[in-house]
Design a protein around this motif. Structure first.
Motif, PDB file in Angstrom:
ATOM      1  N   ARG A 137       0.838  -1.217   0.000  1.00 35.97           N
ATOM      2  CA  ARG A 137       0.000   0.000   0.000  1.00 35.97           C
ATOM      3  C   ARG A 137       0.868   1.261   0.000  1.00 35.97           C
ATOM      4  O   ARG A 137       0.517   2.254  -0.632  1.00 35.97           O
ATOM      5  CB  ARG A 137      -0.922   0.000   1.225  1.00 35.97           C
ATOM      6  CG  ARG A 137      -1.897  -1.182   1.256  1.00 35.97           C
ATOM      7  CD  ARG A 137      -3.272  -0.798   0.773  1.00 35.97           C
ATOM      8  NE  ARG A 137      -4.155  -1.933   0.619  1.00 35.97           N
ATOM      9  CZ  ARG A 137      -5.078  -2.303   1.507  1.00 35.97           C
ATOM     10  NH1 ARG A 137      -5.216  -1.618   2.630  1.00 35.97           N
ATOM     11  NH2 ARG A 137      -5.870  -3.318   1.261  1.00 35.97           N
TER      12      ARG A 137
ATOM     13  N   HIS B 199       3.248   5.634  -6.140  1.00 37.78           N
ATOM     14  CA  HIS B 199       2.837   5.858  -7.536  1.00 37.78           C
ATOM     15  C   HIS B 199       1.898   7.058  -7.640  1.00 37.78           C
ATOM     16  O   HIS B 199       2.042   7.907  -8.535  1.00 37.78           O
ATOM     17  CB  HIS B 199       2.114   4.614  -8.088  1.00 37.78           C
ATOM     18  CG  HIS B 199       3.041   3.471  -8.354  1.00 37.78           C
ATOM     19  ND1 HIS B 199       4.052   3.546  -9.283  1.00 37.78           N
ATOM     20  CD2 HIS B 199       3.109   2.218  -7.813  1.00 37.78           C
ATOM     21  CE1 HIS B 199       4.706   2.387  -9.307  1.00 37.78           C
ATOM     22  NE2 HIS B 199       4.160   1.563  -8.420  1.00 37.78           N
TER      23      HIS B 199
ATOM     24  N   GLU C  16       1.949   1.758  -3.516  1.00 33.72           N
ATOM     25  CA  GLU C  16       0.867   2.310  -4.349  1.00 33.72           C
ATOM     26  C   GLU C  16       0.716   3.808  -4.100  1.00 33.72           C
ATOM     27  O   GLU C  16       0.484   4.589  -5.020  1.00 33.72           O
ATOM     28  CB  GLU C  16      -0.452   1.590  -4.038  1.00 33.72           C
ATOM     29  CG  GLU C  16      -0.540   0.219  -4.711  1.00 33.72           C
ATOM     30  CD  GLU C  16      -1.769  -0.558  -4.264  1.00 33.72           C
ATOM     31  OE1 GLU C  16      -2.606   0.009  -3.554  1.00 33.72           O
ATOM     32  OE2 GLU C  16      -1.865  -1.745  -4.626  1.00 33.72           O
TER      33      GLU C  16
ATOM     34  N   LYS D 157      -5.453   6.606  -1.438  1.00 35.10           N
ATOM     35  CA  LYS D 157      -4.376   5.656  -1.166  1.00 35.10           C
ATOM     36  C   LYS D 157      -3.837   5.820   0.259  1.00 35.10           C
ATOM     37  O   LYS D 157      -3.399   4.852   0.877  1.00 35.10           O
ATOM     38  CB  LYS D 157      -3.261   5.817  -2.200  1.00 35.10           C
ATOM     39  CG  LYS D 157      -3.687   5.190  -3.531  1.00 35.10           C
ATOM     40  CD  LYS D 157      -2.759   5.441  -4.668  1.00 35.10           C
ATOM     41  CE  LYS D 157      -3.279   4.743  -5.923  1.00 35.10           C
ATOM     42  NZ  LYS D 157      -2.545   5.048  -7.109  1.00 35.10           N
TER      43      LYS D 157
END
Length: 1428
Positions: free
Chosen positions: A806, A812, A809, A847
Motif C-alpha cells: 500500500r 505511484h 501504491e 491511497k
C-alpha cells in the motif's frame, strides 16, 4: 413505478397509430370494396382489442397478485394476437396465398388413399401430360418468385395459377402412378408427389412472408431455396417416371435447375453459404474445370451417339453451373460488405420463417387428424408430423432463451415451449386412444385436444415474428454494389449461354448430322468459357481489402513525406511553432493516436491471415490515424526546445509510419486468404516490427511527460524511496510495531493534507505548487523509511506485506500528482491539466486511507467480522430476491421433492448456527484468531442454512407462495439478527466485561436465539395446515417488535426522505389493517399467512419512511418527536390488532371478533396523526403535487435557482488581460460584468417575489388549491410557468453574452439584445402575476419593485454596452486615399456597405416581428388581452 409496462404501453399506442394509417392506406388503394371493408374491420378489431388489453394491464398492475385479472389479461392478449393475424391475412394477395395453400392441402389428400385407381390412358399420353404439367408448374413457381417483387395483385394471380397448375400436375402424377407395374414403384411415385406438395407449400409460405415484409432478413434466400426445392423434386419425379430417348430428360432437368438458380444473382445482399472469399475462388476454379470436361463430353458423346454417357455429362455440367452460380453470388456478397461504407448483417435470435412453416405444417396435420375420412395410416403420419415440428419449435425456443439477454423474452420463450410441449403431450394421448379405437367419441376428444396446440403454436409464431428477434440484413453501399457488378454480369452471361448450349445439345442428341447446329453449339461453348474466364478475373480483381490497402498505402506515403519535410525544417531550425494548443494536449493526442494504432496491429494481422471481409475496414481505420499522428508529432517537435529530442520524436514517428507501410504490403499480399500460408510469416514479422515501433515512441512520450516542469528530480527521489521498501532485510528495529505505526500515520496524514492543499492552490496560486510538491516528496521519503520498519515488525507477515504494497501504491500516486503539478506550473491556465491534478490529488487521499487501513489490519478478528457482515448482507439481499420470486409464484420445486426431504437438514444446520453464535459471543472476549474463526464459521453456516431453507421453500410448490414467503422471512430474520450480532461482537472485541458494548452484545445474542427458535417453530409448522398461519403471525409479531426497537433507538438513519414518501407508506398500513380484520373474521389459515406477510412489509416500510422523513434537516425537533411518537403509536396499535387476531385464532368467539373494529380504529387514528405530523414537516408548504398553481411555483423557484447559478458563473469572470492603452475605455468589461451581475441578482429577486405573490393568491383563495375552474386557473398557471421559464432563459442568455463579450468572442449588439430580452420577459412575468393579483397587497408591491429593479439593471447594461460600442466606433480611424480614383472607389464601397447594412437591418426587423407573432399564438389568452 413500473417502467417496463409504461414503455410497452407507449410503444403499443405509437404502433397502433401507424397501423391505423397503414390500414386506411391499404383500404383506399384497393379496388375491391369487400376487401377494403375486411381490412378496416380487422384493423378496428385490433384497436378495440388493444384498448381492452391496456385496460386489463392497468388493472393487473393495480392488483399484482390477482389471478383473475392475470387470466383475463392473457385471454385479451391472445385475442389481440388473433386479430393481428386476421389483419395481416386481409392484406391484398395474402388471402389468395392462403387459399392457394389450402387448395394444395386439399389436393394433396388424393395422395393419402390406400389404393390408386388403374390408369385409363396409354403410357405415352400419361408421360407427355406429366412433362407438360411439370413444365407449367416449374414456370408458375418462377412467376410466384417474380410476383413477390411486384404489386400485391400479381402475387394473388401467380399463387392462384400455381395452385391450379399444381392440381393438374398432381392429377398427371397420380395417372402416372397408376401406370406403375409394381406396388414398390407406385409407392415411390406417391412419395415423390408428396415431397413436391411439401415443397410447393413451403414456396407459397416463403412468398407470403416476403411480400408482407420485403426487407425481412434472409427471406429472399429462403424463397430462392424453396423454388429450387420445387424444381429438384419435379426433376426427381420426371427422372423416375418418364421413358424418353436417352439424354432428353437430363437436358430438361438441367434447364429447370439453371432457371431456378438464376434468381441468386439478382441482388446478393445476403450470404448464400458459409464459404469464405477464397473458398469461392477455389469453388469457381474447381467447378469451371468440371464444366470444361463435361462440355467436351457433351459434344463428344452427341457426335458418337453414346446417349447414356451424354445424359450423365449434362447432369454433371448442370451441377457444376449451379456450384459456379452459388460461389459467384457468395463472392459478390462478400465484395459488397467488405466495402468500408457497407455494414455486414447480423444473425437474428430466431428464424421467423421456420416458425411459420412449423405452424402451417402442424395446422395441416391437425386437420388430417380430425378429418373423418382419414385412415389409420394417415392419422399416424399426421401425428409424426406434429411431433417432429413441435419438437423443433421447443428446441428453437430453448436456444433462443439461452441466447437472449432480455429477461421478458427469455421467460416468454420458456413459457411458450412449455405450453407447446404440454398441449402436444395431451394430443398424443388422445391419438393413442384413437389409434386403438376409431370411434366418434375418440375422434372428438382428438379434435378438442388439437385446439390448445394450434393456439399455443400460433401465439409462439406471433411472438417469434417480433422485429426485435429477427436478423439485421447487410447494408451494402453504392460503391459496394458497383464493385459487385462485374462478377454478377459474368455469372449471368455464363448461365444464359449454358442454357442455350444445353438446348442445342439436346437437339443434336436426336439429330447429330446437322452441321449448322454444330457451329451454334461451338459458339455457345466459346461464350461459356469466355464468361467463366471473365468471372474468375472479376473475382480475383475485386478481392476484398485490396483497393483499401492501395488507398491506405498512398495515404501513409504522403504522411511519411510530411514528416521528412518537418525533419528538414527542424535541421535548418525553421520549424514553425504551433501556438493554438498546449504541449500537454499535443502529448496526449500523440499518445492516444499511437495507442490506437497499437490496438489495430493484431486485428489487421488476423484479418490479413483469414478474414478477407474485415481487411478493408481495419486497414482504412489504421490509415485514418496517420494524419493526426503527423500533426501531433510535428506540433510537439515545434514546441520542443531540445534539438535532439525534436529529431527523436520525428524519427520515431517516421519509423512507425514505415513499419505500418510494410504491414500494409504484407496484408495486401495475404489478402485474408487462410490458405496463402507463404504470406503469413511476412505478416507476423511486419506486425512485430510495428509493435516495436509503437513501444519505442511510447517510451519517448512517457519520458517527455515525466520531465515536464522541474519535477524530474522529485519523481526520481520518490521512485528511489519506493525501491528501498523492497530492498533486502531491514536494519534491526529500535521500537515496536505501534511506534512505527504512529510515525507512518503522522506522515501519511501530512501527505493527505498536502494533496488537499495542492488541489486548492491549483485554482488560486499555481506558482506555489512547486514548494508543495517538494514537501510531499520529503514526507514520502520519511514515510517509506518508517513504513519499511512497520512492515518488518507487523504480525503476521501478510500484514507487513500489505503495508509495504500500500505504501508503494501511495508512491505511484504521489509521482503522478508531482508530475501534474510540474505541468501546471509551465502552463498555469490549462484547465485540462488542473482537472487532472485534482483527480490525482483525490487518488492520493484514497491511497493514504488504504495505508491507514493496512496498519489497522493487525487486528485480524475485527477484520473477519467486517467480512462476515458483508457476506451476511449479501445473503439478506439474495433472500429478498427469493421472496420476490416466491410472491410472483415462480419458485418451483426441483425433481418432485417434498418439504420432508429438507426438514432434517434445516433443523441440523440451524443447531450448528446456534453453536457458532455461542462461539462468536465468547470470541469477543478471547483472542483475535478465535474471533476471526468464529466469524468465518458463522458466515459459512448461515450461507448453508439460507440455501437449505430456500430449497425447502421451493419444495412447497409455487401454488402456495404465501407459505413459501413465511419460511423465507423466518430465515431472513435469522440472517438480520446474525448481522446485528456480528456488528455487536466487532464493537465489543477486546473490551472489558463492564463496557456498555458488552451489554449490547448480550442483547443481540438474545435476539439471535429468539429468531432461530422462531425459525425452528416455523419449519415444524409449515406442513401443518391447521397451525402454520398462527405460526406465521407469531413470527411477524416478533419481527415487528424487533423493528420497533430499531425505530426507537437514537441511531440516525443514513439517508433522509420526503414527508410525501412517509405519507405514501401509510397506505400500506391501511391495506394491511383491512386484511388483518378480514383474516380475524374468516379465521382461514391462508388469510392469516397473507396478513402476516403483508404486515411485515407494511410496518417495516412505514417505520423506515417515518424515521427517514423525521430526520430530514428541515424538520424541527418538536415535529420530529411528534412524528416518531405517532410512528411508535401506530406500530403498537397494529401489534395489538395482530395479537388480538392471534387470540381469535386460538379461541374464535363472536365477542372477540366484534372487538376487531375498535383495534382497527386505534390504528386508523394513529395513521391520521402520523399523516398530520408529516404535513407539519412540510409546514405551510404542504401541497397537492398535481395542482397547476403548485407546478407554477415550482417552475418559479427553478427559474430563480438557474438565474442564481448563472449569476455565480458571472461572479467568477474576470476581464481578459490586454496591453495597456492610452484611452480611457479600460473599465468597459468591469462595467459589463457589474451590470450583468446586478441584472442576475435582480431577476433572481423578481422570480422569488413572483413565487411569493403566487402563494399569496392561493392563500387568499383567488386561486384554489384545487381550482374550481381547472381549465381557467390551469391556463393562468401555464402563463406564469412560461413567463418564469422565459425570464430564466433570457437571464441565462444574457450571462452567456456577457461572458462571451468579456472574453472577446461576442459583439456588444448581442449583449444589448440579450439585456432587452430580459426586460421584455420580466414585463411578461409581471403581467402574468397581475392577472389574478390584488394590486394593493404587500407581495404585489414587492413584485413590482423587483420588476423595476430588473428594468433599471437592464437599462444600465444597455447604456454601458452602447457607450462602449460608440466609443469603439469613434476610435476606428478611416484612412482616406488621396488619389482621385481611389477616393471615388472608397466612397462607392462605403455607400455600398451602408445600403447592405440597411437591408440586413430591415430583414432582421421582419424576422423579429415574425418570431413575436409566432410566440404570441402560444400565450395564454389573459396575457394577450393584457398586452392588447
Amino acid at each position: 413505478t413500473i417502467p417496463f409496462p409504461r414503455v410497452a404501453a407507449r410503444e403499443t399506442a405509437q404502433a397502433l397509430k401507424t397501423l391505423a394509417q397503414a390500414a386506411r392506406g391499404v383500404a383506399a388503394s384497393t379496388t375491391d370494396p369487400v376487401a377494403a371493408h375486411a381490412m378496416l374491420d380487422s384493423a378496428r378489431d385490433v384497436m378495440e382489442g388493444s384498448a381492452m388489453l391496456i385496460q386489463e394491464a392497468k388493472q393487473a398492475l393495480a392488483a399484482p397478485g390477482d389471478a383473475d385479472s392475470q387470466q383475463r389479461l392473457a385471454q385479451v392478449a391472445k385475442a389481440v394476437s388473433h386479430s393481428l393475424n386476421n389483419c395481416v391475412n386481409c392484406l391484398p394477395g395474402q388471402k389468395d396465398v392462403d387459399v392457394a395453400l389450402k387448395s394444395i392441402g386439399e389436393s394433396s389428400k388424393k395422395l393419402l388413399v390406400d389404393s390408386l385407381p388403374p390408369s385409363s390412358k396409354s403410357f405415352q399420353e400419361a408421360q407427355s401430360e406429366l412433362n407438360q404439367a411439370a413444365a407449367d408448374l416449374n414456370q408458375s413457381a418462377g412467376e410466384v418468385v417474380h410476383a413477390t417483387r411486384g404489386q400485391s395483385g400479381e402475387l394473388a394471380a401467380a399463387s392462384g395459377k400455381f395452385s391450379d397448375d399444381f392440381d393438374e400436375f398432381l392429377d398427371a402424377g397420380i395417372e402416372m402412378a397408376g401406370q406403375a407395374q409394381t406396388k414398390e414403384d407406385q409407392i415411390q411415385v406417391i412419395g415423390n408427389l408428396k415431397s413436391i406438395s411439401m415443397a410447393s407449400s413451403k414456396l407459397l409460405l416463403a412468398a407470403k412472408s416476403l411480400s408482407v415484409d420485403p426487407g425481412a432478413p434472409n427471406a429472399k434466400n429462403l424463397l430462392a431455396a424453396a423454388a429450387r426445392a420445387v424444381t429438384e423434386s419435379i426433376n426427381q419425379l420426371i427422372t423416375l417416371c418418364t421413358q424418353q430417348a436417352p439424354g432428353q430428360k437430363e437436358c430438361d432437368n438441367a434447364l429447370r435447375e439453371l432457371e431456378t438458380v438464376k434468381g441468386m444473382l439478382d441482388n446478393p445482399n445476403e450470404p448464400v453459404s458459409d464459404l469464405s472469399y477464397f473458398d469461392c475462388i477455389e469453388g469457381v476454379m474447381e467447378n469451371s474445370k468440371v464444366l470444361g470436361e463435361s462440355m467436351a463430353g457433351i459434344s463428344q458423346n452427341a457426335k458418337t451417339g453414346d446417349l447414356l454417357v451424354f445424359g450423365e455429362c449434362v447432369g454433371v455440367a448442370s451441377k457444376a453451373l449451379c456450384g459456379l452460380t452459388e460461389a459467384a453470388a457468395q463472392a459478390a456478397y462478400l465484395v459488397g460488405i467488405s466495402d468500408p461504407n457497407s455494414q455486414a448483417g447480423q444473425q437474428g435470435l430466431v428464424d421467423p420463417i421456420q416458425f411459420a412453416r412449423a405452424n402451417q405444417a402442424i395446422q395441416m396435420a391437425c386437420q388430417n387428424l380430425v378429418d373423418p375420412a382419414s385412415s389409420p395410416s394417415q392419422v399416424l403420419s399426421a401425428a409424426t408430423i406434429v411431433a417432429k415440428h413441435t419438437s423443433a419449435l421447443c428446441n428453437a425456443c430453448r436456444i433462443a432463451s439461452s441466447k437472449t439477454s432480455n429477461p421478458v423474452a427469455k421467460r416468454h420463450f420458456v413459457q411458450s415451449a412449455k405450453e407447446v410441449a404440454n398441449s402436444t403431450a395431451n394430443l398424443v394421448k388422445t391419438i393413442k386412444a384413437l389409434d386403438g379405437d376409431f370411434s366418434e367419441e375418440n375422434r372428438n376428444k382428438c379434435r378438442i385436444a388439437t385446439a390448445p396446440l394450434i393456439e399455443a403454436v400460433e401465439n409462439l409464431t406471433a411472438f417469434a415474428s417480433n422485429p426485435e428477434f429477427v436478423s439485421i440484413p447487410a447494408q451494402i453501399s453504392t460503391e459496394g454494389s458497383r464493385a459487385q457488378e462485374p462478377i454478377l454480369v459474368s455469372a449471368k452471361t455464363m448461365l444464359e449461354s449454358s442454357s442455350l448450349l444445353i438446348k442445342t445439345a439436346r437437339s443434336l442428341a436426336i439429330n447429330p448430322k446437322d452441321p449448322p447446329t454444330w457451329s451454334v453449339l461451338a459458339g455457345h461453348s466459346h461464350t461459356v468459357s469466355d464468361s467463366i474466364k471473365s468471372l474468375i478475373t472479376s473475382i480475383r480483381d475485386k478481392a476484398p481489402g485490396q483497393r483499401e490497402c492501395d488507398f491506405s498505402i498512398d495515404g501513409i506515403n504522403r504522411c511519411i513525406r510530411d514528416i521528412e519535410q518537418a525533419s528538414l525544417a527542424a535541421v535548418s531550425q525553421s520549424l514553425a511553432t504551433r501556438d493554438d494548443i498546449s504541449v500537454e494536449a499535443l502529448q496526449e493526442q500523440l499518445t492516444s493516436v499511437v495507442q490506437e494504432i497499437g490496438h489495430l496491429i493484431d486485428p489487421i494481422a488476423t484479418a490479413a491471415r483469414g478474414e478477407a471481409a474485415q481487411l478493408g475496414h481495419k486497414v482504412m481505420q489504421l490509415a485514418s490515424y496517420f494524419e493526426p499522428l503527423v500533426l501531433a508529432t510535428v506540433g510537439m517537435a515545434s514546441k520542443t526546445l531540445d534539438h535532439q529530442q525534436q529529431m527523436t520524436v520525428l524519427d520515431q514517428s517516421k519509423t512507425l509510419a514505415e513499419s505500418a507501410l510494410q504491414m500494409l504490403y504484407a496484408a495486401k499480399e495475404g489478402g485474408g486468404n487462410p490458405k496463402a500460408s507463404h504470406t503469413h510469416d511476412a505478416i507476423t514479422e511486419a506486425a512485430q516490427l510495428m509493435k516495436e515501433a509503437v513501444d519505442d515512441i511510447m517510451v519517448t512520450l512517457n519520458e517527455a511527460a515525466s520531465e515536464v516542469g522541474m519535477v524530474g528530480g522529485m519523481v526520481d527521489s520518490i521512485a528511489e524511496a519506493m525501491s528501498k521498501l523492497d530492498e533486502g532485510t531491514p536494519p534491526d528495529p529500535k521500537g515496536t510495531f505501534v511506534d512505527y505505526q504512529t510515525t507512518v500515520v503522522k506522515y501519511s496524514k501530512a501527505i493527505a493534507v498536502t494533496a488537499q492543499e495542492m488541489m486548492t492552490k491549483s485554482v488560486t496560486n499555481p506558482e506555489e505548487l512547486g514548494g508543495l510538491a517538494s514537501q510531499m516528496t520529503n514526507d514520502y521519503g520519511h514515510l517509506a523509511l518508517q513504513g519499511r520498519m512497520a512492515a518488518a515488525t507487523a504480525e503476521p507477515e501478510e500484514i507487513g506485506f500489505q503495508i509495504r504494497t500500500r505504501v508503494q501504491e501511495l508512491g505511484h500516486g504521489c509521482i503522478f500528482l508531482v508530475q501534474k503539478a510540474g505541468a501546471l506550473q509551465i502552463c498555469p491556465t490549462d484547465s485540462y491539466t488542473k482537472r487532472e491534478l485534482i483527480e490525482c490529488a483525490r487518488a492520493v487521499t484514497e491511497k493514504v486511507s488504504l495505508v491507514l487501513s493496512a496498519l489497522q489490519a493487525g487486528n485480524k478478528g475485527t477484520q473477519a467480522c467486517i467480512t462476515a457482515a458483508s457476506a451476511v448482507s449479501g445473503i439478506i439481499a439474495d433472500l429478498d430476491t427469493t421472496i420476490m420470486f416466491a410472491t410472483a409464484g415462480t419458485l418451483n420445486a426441483e425433481n418432485n421433492e417434498s418439504f420432508a426431504d429438507h426438514r432434517e437438514n434445516i433443523l441440523k444446520t440451524a443447531k450448528a448456527l446456534v453453536e457458532d453464535t455461542k462461539l462468536l459471543v465468547s470470541g469477543a472476549a478471547s483472542s483475535q484468531d478465535k474471533l476471526a474463526q468464529a466469524a468465518q464459521s458463522s458466515a459459512n453456516t448461515i450461507t448453508q442454512l439460507a440455501e437449505v431453507v430456500k430449497l425447502g421453500a421451493a419444495s412447497l410448490g409455487s401454488d402456495d407462495p404465501e407459505t413459501q414467503v413465511v419460511l423465507i422471512n423466518a430465515i431472513k430474520d435469522v440472517a438480520k439478527a446474525l448481522s446485528d450480532l456480528i456488528g455487536a461482537t466487532k464493537g465489543a472485541a477486546s473490551k472489558p466485561a463492564d463496557d456498555p458494548s458488552m451489554y449490547q452484545l448480550k442483547g443481540a445474542a438474545k435476539v439471535m436465539v429468539t429468531n432461530v427458535t422462531s425459525l425452528l417453530k416455523t419449519v415444524k409448522a409449515v406442513e401443518d395446515e391447521a397451525t402454520r398461519g398462527t405460526r406465521a403471525l407469531e413470527a411477524t409479531i416478533e419481527y415487528i417488535k424487533q423493528e420497533l426497537t430499531v425505530f426507537q433507538s437514537s441511531e440516525v438513519p443514513e439517508k433522509t426522505s420526503s414527508p410525501e414518501e412517509s405519507i405514501r407508506m401509510t397506505k400500506g398500513i391501511t391495506m394491511a389493517t383491512a386484511k388483518a380484520v378480514a383474516a380475524g373474521n374468516s379465521c382461514r389459515q391462508e388469510d392469516v399467512i397473507a396478513t402476516a406477510n403483508l404486515s411485515r412489509k407494511a410496518v417495516a416500510d412505514m417505520l423506515t419512511a417515518c424515521k427517514q422523513a423525521s430526520y430530514h434537516p428541515d424538520v424541527n425537533e418538536e415535529v420530529r418527536e411528534r412524528a416518531l411518537r405517532f410512528g411508535t403509536e401506530c406500530t403498537l396499535g397494529y401489534l395489538e390488532l395482530l395479537e388480538h387476531v392471534l387470540l381469535i385464532l386460538q379461541k374464535p368467539t363472536p365477542e372477540l371478533k366484534h372487538q376487531l373494529a375498535s383495534f382497527s380504529k386505534r390504528v386508523a387514528g394513529a395513521v391520521t396523526e402520523l399523516i398530520q405530523s408529516a404535513e407539519a414537516m412540510k409546514g405551510t408548504e404542504w401541497v397537492d403535487p398535481e395542482d397547476p398553481t403548485v407546478i407554477a411555483e415550482t417552475e418559479l423557484l427553478g427559474a430563480a435557482a438557474s438565474i442564481e447559478a448563472a449569476a455565480k458563473k458571472l461572479e467568477q469572470l474576470k476581464p481578459r488581460a490586454k496591453p495597456k492603452q492610452a484611452d480611457e475605455t479600460l473599465d468597459f468589461e468591469e462595467q459589463i460584468l457589474e451590470a450583468a451581475k446586478s441584472i442576475a441578482a435582480a431577476t433572481s429577486a423578481l422570480v422569488k417575489s413572483a413565487s411569493a405573490a403566487q402563494r399569496e393568491l392561493v392563500a387568499q383563495g383567488k386561486v384554489g388549491a384545487i381550482p374550481a375552474n381547472a381549465a381557467d386557473d390551469g391556463q393562468w398557471s401555464q402563463g406564469l410557468i412560461s413567463a418564469a421559464r422565459m425570464v430564466a432563459a433570457a437571464t441565462s442568455n444574457l450571462c452567456e453574452a456577457a461572458n462571451a463579450s468579456v472574453q472577446g468572442h461576442a459583439s456588444e449588439e448581442k449583449l444589448i439584445s440579450s439585456a432587452k430580452q430580459v426586460a421584455a420577459s420580466t414585463a411578461q412575468l409581471l403581467v402574468a402575476c397581475k392577472v389574478k393579483a390584488d394590486h394593493d397587497s404587500e407581495a404585489m408591491r414587492r413584485l413590482q419593485a423587483a420588476g423595476n429593479a430588473v428594468k433599471r439593471a437592464s437599462d444600465n447594461l444597455v447604456r454601458a454596452a452602447q457607450k462602449a460600442a460608440f466609443g469603439k466606433a469613434e476610435d476606428d480611424d478611416v484612412v482616406v486615399k488621396t488619389k482621385f480614383v481611389g477616393g471615388i472607389a472608397q466612397i462607392i464601397a462605403a455607400q455600398e456597405e451602408m445600403l447592405k447594412k440597411e437591408r440586413e437591418l430591415e430583414e432582421a426587423r421582419k424576422k423579429l416581428a415574425q418570431i413575436r407573432q409566432q410566440q404570441y399564438k402560444f400565450l395564454p389568452t389573459e396575457l394577450r388581452e393584457d398586452e392588447g
